[in-house]
Design a protein around this motif. Structure first.
Motif, PDB file in Angstrom:
ATOM      1  N   LYS A  70       0.820  -1.198   0.000  1.00  0.00           N
ATOM      2  CA  LYS A  70       0.000   0.000   0.000  1.00  0.00           C
ATOM      3  C   LYS A  70       0.864   1.262   0.000  1.00  0.00           C
ATOM      4  O   LYS A  70       0.569   2.220  -0.710  1.00  0.00           O
ATOM      5  N   SER A  71       1.951   1.251   0.759  1.00  0.00           N
ATOM      6  CA  SER A  71       2.851   2.408   0.802  1.00  0.00           C
ATOM      7  C   SER A  71       3.491   2.648  -0.566  1.00  0.00           C
ATOM      8  O   SER A  71       3.601   3.786  -1.022  1.00  0.00           O
ATOM      9  N   GLU A  73       2.283   1.792  -3.422  1.00  0.00           N
ATOM     10  CA  GLU A  73       1.195   2.274  -4.278  1.00  0.00           C
ATOM     11  C   GLU A  73       1.010   3.789  -4.101  1.00  0.00           C
ATOM     12  O   GLU A  73       0.869   4.515  -5.070  1.00  0.00           O
ATOM     13  N   THR A  74       1.053   4.239  -2.871  1.00  0.00           N
ATOM     14  CA  THR A  74       0.892   5.668  -2.562  1.00  0.00           C
ATOM     15  C   THR A  74       2.069   6.470  -3.120  1.00  0.00           C
ATOM     16  O   THR A  74       1.877   7.514  -3.726  1.00  0.00           O
ATOM     17  N   ARG A  75       3.291   5.949  -2.930  1.00  0.00           N
ATOM     18  CA  ARG A  75       4.482   6.639  -3.431  1.00  0.00           C
ATOM     19  C   ARG A  75       4.465   6.755  -4.965  1.00  0.00           C
ATOM     20  O   ARG A  75       4.874   7.766  -5.508  1.00  0.00           O
ATOM     21  N   LYS A  77       1.946   7.084  -6.846  1.00  0.00           N
ATOM     22  CA  LYS A  77       0.927   8.043  -7.279  1.00  0.00           C
ATOM     23  C   LYS A  77       1.418   9.482  -7.161  1.00  0.00           C
ATOM     24  O   LYS A  77       0.874  10.379  -7.772  1.00  0.00           O
ATOM     25  N   GLU A  78       2.438   9.703  -6.343  1.00  0.00           N
ATOM     26  CA  GLU A  78       2.925  11.072  -6.102  1.00  0.00           C
ATOM     27  C   GLU A  78       3.762  11.585  -7.231  1.00  0.00           C
ATOM     28  O   GLU A  78       4.278  11.018  -8.037  1.00  0.00           O
TER      29      GLU A  78
END
Length: 78
Positions: A70-71, A73-75, A77-78
């Protein structure tokens, strides 16, 4: 049985809320399923690389891997 009825009511309410907000519940569910499948496949690959069995004896490790996925995935997207 009562709990099952309440859960059904909750699901029905979520479907109605989704419609009220202008979204298609089927599309929302499909997209969520795709996201979960992608995350699980990533978790599976990492577990395989780290030689971690996906069984109940490794739940804590699997949870950590899930958070890693999940982390990442978030990174991305940035």
């Amino acid at each position: 049985e009562d709990l099952e009825m309440e859960l059904g009511d909750l699901l029905f309410a979520v479907v109605n809320l989704t419609r009220f907000l202008g979204y298609n519940p089927s599309v929302a569910l499909h997209r969520s399923n795709q996201k979960m499948r992608k995350r699980f496949n990533a978790l599976y690959q990492i577990a395989k690389q780290k030689d971690i069995s996906l069984n109940k004896e490794h739940l804590e490790e699997m949870d950590q891997l899930w958070q890693e996925v999940k982390s990442e995935e978030t990174r991305s997207k940035e």
